[in-house]
Design an enzyme around this catalytic site. Structure first.
Site, PDB file in Angstrom:
ATOM      1  N   ALA A 181      20.567  27.761 -18.827  1.00 62.10           N
ATOM      2  CA  ALA A 181      20.557  29.092 -18.205  1.00 62.10           C
ATOM      3  C   ALA A 181      21.665  29.238 -17.161  1.00 62.10           C
ATOM      4  O   ALA A 181      21.741  30.258 -16.468  1.00 62.10           O
ATOM      5  CB  ALA A 181      19.194  29.364 -17.557  1.00 62.10           C
TER       6      ALA A 181
ATOM      7  N   GLY B 118      28.257  17.819 -16.698  1.00 63.64           N
ATOM      8  CA  GLY B 118      27.846  17.918 -15.285  1.00 63.64           C
ATOM      9  C   GLY B 118      28.583  16.896 -14.431  1.00 63.64           C
ATOM     10  O   GLY B 118      28.712  15.735 -14.821  1.00 63.64           O
TER      11      GLY B 118
ATOM     12  N   ASP C  77      40.714  19.210 -18.597  1.00 60.15           N
ATOM     13  CA  ASP C  77      41.969  18.765 -17.995  1.00 60.15           C
ATOM     14  C   ASP C  77      43.074  18.720 -19.057  1.00 60.15           C
ATOM     15  O   ASP C  77      44.211  19.125 -18.812  1.00 60.15           O
ATOM     16  CB  ASP C  77      41.770  17.380 -17.370  1.00 60.15           C
ATOM     17  CG  ASP C  77      40.536  17.336 -16.495  1.00 60.15           C
ATOM     18  OD1 ASP C  77      40.519  18.010 -15.462  1.00 60.15           O
ATOM     19  OD2 ASP C  77      39.560  16.659 -16.880  1.00 60.15           O
TER      20      ASP C  77
ATOM     21  N   ARG D 211      44.129  22.200 -19.777  1.00 61.90           N
ATOM     22  CA  ARG D 211      44.927  22.719 -18.657  1.00 61.90           C
ATOM     23  C   ARG D 211      46.346  22.162 -18.711  1.00 61.90           C
ATOM     24  O   ARG D 211      47.316  22.880 -18.447  1.00 61.90           O
ATOM     25  CB  ARG D 211      44.269  22.305 -17.332  1.00 61.90           C
ATOM     26  CG  ARG D 211      43.003  23.065 -17.023  1.00 61.90           C
ATOM     27  CD  ARG D 211      42.221  22.414 -15.902  1.00 61.90           C
ATOM     28  NE  ARG D 211      41.106  23.262 -15.493  1.00 61.90           N
ATOM     29  CZ  ARG D 211      40.062  22.854 -14.802  1.00 61.90           C
ATOM     30  NH1 ARG D 211      39.975  21.581 -14.415  1.00 61.90           N
ATOM     31  NH2 ARG D 211      39.109  23.695 -14.466  1.00 61.90           N
TER      32      ARG D 211
ATOM     33  N   HIS E  37      37.599  12.507 -14.433  1.00 56.92           N
ATOM     34  CA  HIS E  37      37.683  13.968 -14.285  1.00 56.92           C
ATOM     35  C   HIS E  37      37.571  14.269 -12.791  1.00 56.92           C
ATOM     36  O   HIS E  37      36.516  14.642 -12.287  1.00 56.92           O
ATOM     37  CB  HIS E  37      36.564  14.648 -15.070  1.00 56.92           C
ATOM     38  CG  HIS E  37      36.502  16.130 -14.829  1.00 56.92           C
ATOM     39  ND1 HIS E  37      37.542  16.979 -15.123  1.00 56.92           N
ATOM     40  CD2 HIS E  37      35.537  16.914 -14.283  1.00 56.92           C
ATOM     41  CE1 HIS E  37      37.219  18.214 -14.779  1.00 56.92           C
ATOM     42  NE2 HIS E  37      36.008  18.195 -14.259  1.00 56.92           N
TER      43      HIS E  37
HETATM   44  N1  NAI Z   1      33.497  18.143 -16.779  1.00 55.30           N
HETATM   45  C1  NAI Z   1      34.075  19.305 -16.536  1.00 55.30           C
HETATM   46  O1  NAI Z   1      35.247  19.518 -16.900  1.00 55.30           O
HETATM   47  C2  NAI Z   1      33.361  20.412 -15.806  1.00 55.30           C
HETATM   48  C3  NAI Z   1      32.123  20.197 -15.265  1.00 55.30           C
HETATM   49  N2  NAI Z   1      31.470  21.188 -14.591  1.00 55.30           N
HETATM   50  C4  NAI Z   1      30.148  20.883 -14.050  1.00 55.30           C
HETATM   51  O2  NAI Z   1      29.123  21.386 -14.921  1.00 55.30           O
HETATM   52  C5  NAI Z   1      27.912  21.534 -14.194  1.00 55.30           C
HETATM   53  C6  NAI Z   1      27.264  22.873 -14.498  1.00 55.30           C
HETATM   54  O3  NAI Z   1      28.083  23.929 -14.034  1.00 55.30           O
HETATM   55  P1  NAI Z   1      27.586  25.454 -14.081  1.00 55.30           P
HETATM   56  O4  NAI Z   1      27.006  25.779 -15.408  1.00 55.30           O
HETATM   57  O5  NAI Z   1      28.703  26.261 -13.568  1.00 55.30           O
HETATM   58  O6  NAI Z   1      26.428  25.390 -12.978  1.00 55.30           O
HETATM   59  P2  NAI Z   1      25.191  26.382 -12.775  1.00 55.30           P
HETATM   60  O7  NAI Z   1      24.613  26.085 -11.439  1.00 55.30           O
HETATM   61  O8  NAI Z   1      25.557  27.780 -13.116  1.00 55.30           O
HETATM   62  O9  NAI Z   1      24.182  25.896 -13.902  1.00 55.30           O
HETATM   63  C7  NAI Z   1      23.600  24.637 -13.892  1.00 55.30           C
HETATM   64  C8  NAI Z   1      22.223  24.783 -14.530  1.00 55.30           C
HETATM   65  O10 NAI Z   1      21.663  23.482 -14.657  1.00 55.30           O
HETATM   66  C9  NAI Z   1      20.287  23.596 -14.413  1.00 55.30           C
HETATM   67  N3  NAI Z   1      19.743  22.268 -14.086  1.00 55.30           N
HETATM   68  C10 NAI Z   1      19.752  21.620 -12.895  1.00 55.30           C
HETATM   69  N4  NAI Z   1      19.111  20.456 -12.994  1.00 55.30           N
HETATM   70  C11 NAI Z   1      18.699  20.337 -14.269  1.00 55.30           C
HETATM   71  C12 NAI Z   1      17.983  19.348 -14.987  1.00 55.30           C
HETATM   72  N5  NAI Z   1      17.543  18.239 -14.393  1.00 55.30           N
HETATM   73  N6  NAI Z   1      17.733  19.575 -16.304  1.00 55.30           N
HETATM   74  C13 NAI Z   1      18.154  20.682 -16.904  1.00 55.30           C
HETATM   75  N7  NAI Z   1      18.832  21.670 -16.268  1.00 55.30           N
HETATM   76  C14 NAI Z   1      19.109  21.496 -14.985  1.00 55.30           C
HETATM   77  C15 NAI Z   1      20.180  24.612 -13.289  1.00 55.30           C
HETATM   78  O11 NAI Z   1      18.876  25.187 -13.228  1.00 55.30           O
HETATM   79  C16 NAI Z   1      21.244  25.621 -13.702  1.00 55.30           C
HETATM   80  O12 NAI Z   1      20.728  26.669 -14.498  1.00 55.30           O
HETATM   81  C17 NAI Z   1      28.301  21.332 -12.726  1.00 55.30           C
HETATM   82  O13 NAI Z   1      27.974  20.008 -12.333  1.00 55.30           O
HETATM   83  C18 NAI Z   1      29.799  21.525 -12.731  1.00 55.30           C
HETATM   84  O14 NAI Z   1      30.429  20.877 -11.654  1.00 55.30           O
HETATM   85  C19 NAI Z   1      32.019  22.427 -14.460  1.00 55.30           C
HETATM   86  C20 NAI Z   1      33.253  22.703 -14.996  1.00 55.30           C
HETATM   87  C21 NAI Z   1      34.013  21.708 -15.688  1.00 55.30           C
HETATM   88  O1  OAA Z   2      36.185  21.648 -10.279  1.00 59.04           O
HETATM   89  C1  OAA Z   2      34.953  21.724 -10.443  1.00 59.04           C
HETATM   90  O2  OAA Z   2      34.110  21.398  -9.603  1.00 59.04           O
HETATM   91  C2  OAA Z   2      34.480  22.163 -11.793  1.00 59.04           C
HETATM   92  C3  OAA Z   2      35.228  21.341 -12.757  1.00 59.04           C
HETATM   93  O3  OAA Z   2      34.901  20.206 -12.988  1.00 59.04           O
HETATM   94  C4  OAA Z   2      36.534  21.850 -13.201  1.00 59.04           C
HETATM   95  O4  OAA Z   2      36.794  23.057 -13.152  1.00 59.04           O
HETATM   96  O5  OAA Z   2      37.331  21.019 -13.633  1.00 59.04           O
END
Ligand code: NAI
Ligand code: OAA
Length: 328
Positions: free
Chosen positions: A13, A130, A159, A162, A187
């Site tokens: 969600a 995450g 990355d 990008r 990352h």
């Molecule tokens: N590896 C990458 O390149 C990237 C990683 N991320 C990471 O992805 C993650 C999610 O980002 P968003 O969707 O923007 O965050 P968000 O806060 O919009 O959504 C995260 C969702 O995870 C849910 N959640 C929390 N704990 C949970 C659990 N134990 N089990 C199931 N669901 C759970 C929350 O209720 C929320 O709906 C963050 O940690 C963010 O830093 C974001 C962008 C790039």
């Molecule tokens: O920067 C952040 O926290 C979210 C992420 O991992 C990205 O955009 O690469």
């Protein structure tokens, strides 16, 4: 028609989930002949919002979407999952490094690793999105003794994408002509986006750009892009992260193009002197659902320093989660 496969998505969600689920349902991840069952995990308070997302999935009338399951129990959401995208975790805010999220998010990945180990398909392919993604993948993996270590991967594809786009803009050549981009390591801001093997329309990239631009602009721009998005948008990248997750899983499931490779965070087997076991970004090719590290690349002194620095950070993150009792 193929038999439907089960795709589990956590944090369904959330922001990334809202871009990701519709593309999985449309066939963008596994192909337009592959029906999917979505198994969505959220925390209990988010189940109502998740129900709204499910209503929108229904309203998309996707021909490939066979069934949608929702739960706040990983043992239900991961049951027989063929693919698991672990997105659910807290995103960082301005001024934070991703590693600052370890204590908040690390705890999520131990029980999820345990549940995957018990109930997922024995061939499950796991992608951790995450943050901090590499070390969260390590936590999940170390708590999943009944699955293979290599089934756990972390996302460095954003990355990678990008880096493709920055190089394309600089050279004025389309992304489609760029080959052999590599993101080494974590990352995080220590990652090493490496152009030493990259070609643009067959010409070595480093013949087309100045060393000053490469070291002084390209690398920091790619490595700090996440922070720049947070600064501009007031929230962390979501649509581009979802798109990268689709790319990562699509390549893992369906393979990489001949003559090219992609970057994946995978358990190090010691290749290129990277400490064994760390979940580290490597150049990989994929065929038949199995990835392999591209071997035999020349590593310059500059590359060595960059690769060691990001390995050092990952080693420190591993030590920190050991202290927290999350890995052995
Ligand atoms: N590896 C990458 O390149 C990237 C990683 N991320 C990471 O992805 C993650 C999610 O980002 P968003 O969707 O923007 O965050 P968000 O806060 O919009 O959504 C995260 C969702 O995870 C849910 N959640 C929390 N704990 C949970 C659990 N134990 N089990 C199931 N669901 C759970 C929350 O209720 C929320 O709906 C963050 O940690 C963010 O830093 C974001 C962008 C790039
Ligand atoms: O920067 C952040 O926290 C979210 C992420 O991992 C990205 O955009 O690469």
């Amino acid at each position: 028609m193929k038999t439907p496969v089960r795709v589990a998505v956590t944090g369904a969600a959330g922001q990334i989930g809202y871009s990701l689920l519709f593309r999985i349902a449309s066939g963008a991840m596994l192909g337009d002949d592959q029906p999917v069952i979505l198994q969505l995990l959220e925390v209990t308070p988010a189940l109502k919002a998740l129900q709204g997302v499910v209503m929108e999935l229904q309203d998309g009338a996707y021909p490939l979407l066979t069934e949608v399951v929702t739960s706040d129990d990983p043992m239900v959401a991961f049951k027989d999952a063929d693919y698991a995208l672990l997105v659910g975790a807290m995103p960082r805010k301005a001024g934070m490094e991703r590693g600052d999220l370890l204590s908040a998010n690390g705890g999520i990945f131990k029980p999820q690793g345990e549940a995957l180990s018990e109930v997922a398909s024995r061939d499950v392919k796991v992608l951790v999105v995450g943050n901090p993604a590499n070390t969260n993948a390590l936590i999940a993996q170390q708590n999943a003794p009944k699955l293979g270590a290599g089934q756990f991967t972390a996302m460095v594809r954003l990355d990678h994408n990008r880096a493709l786009s920055q190089l394309s803009a600089k050279t004025g050549k389309p992304v489609s002509g760029i080959r052999k981009m590599t993101i080494w390591g974590n990352h995080s801001s220590t990652q090493y986006p490496d152009l030493s093997q990259t070609t643009v329309d067959g010409t070595p990239a480093l013949e087309l750009v100045a060393q000053d631009w490469y070291e002084g602009e390209f690398i920091p721009t790619v490595a700090k892009r996440g922070a720049a998005i947070i600064e501009a948008r007031g929230a962390s990248s979501a649509a581009s992260a979802a798109s990268a997750a689709i790319d990562h899983m699509r390549n893992w499931a369906l393979g990489t193009a001949p003559g090219d490779w992609v970057s994946m965070g995978i358990p190090s087997d010691g290749s290129y002197g990277v400490p064994e076991g760390l979940i580290y970004g490597f150049p990989v090719t994929v065929s038949g659902g199995k990835y392999e590290i591209v071997q035999g690349l020349e590593v310059s002194d500059f590359s060595r320093r960059m690769m060691d620095a990001t390995a050092k950070e990952l080693t420190e993150e591993r030590d920190a989660v050991r202290e927290l009792g999350l890995v052995k």
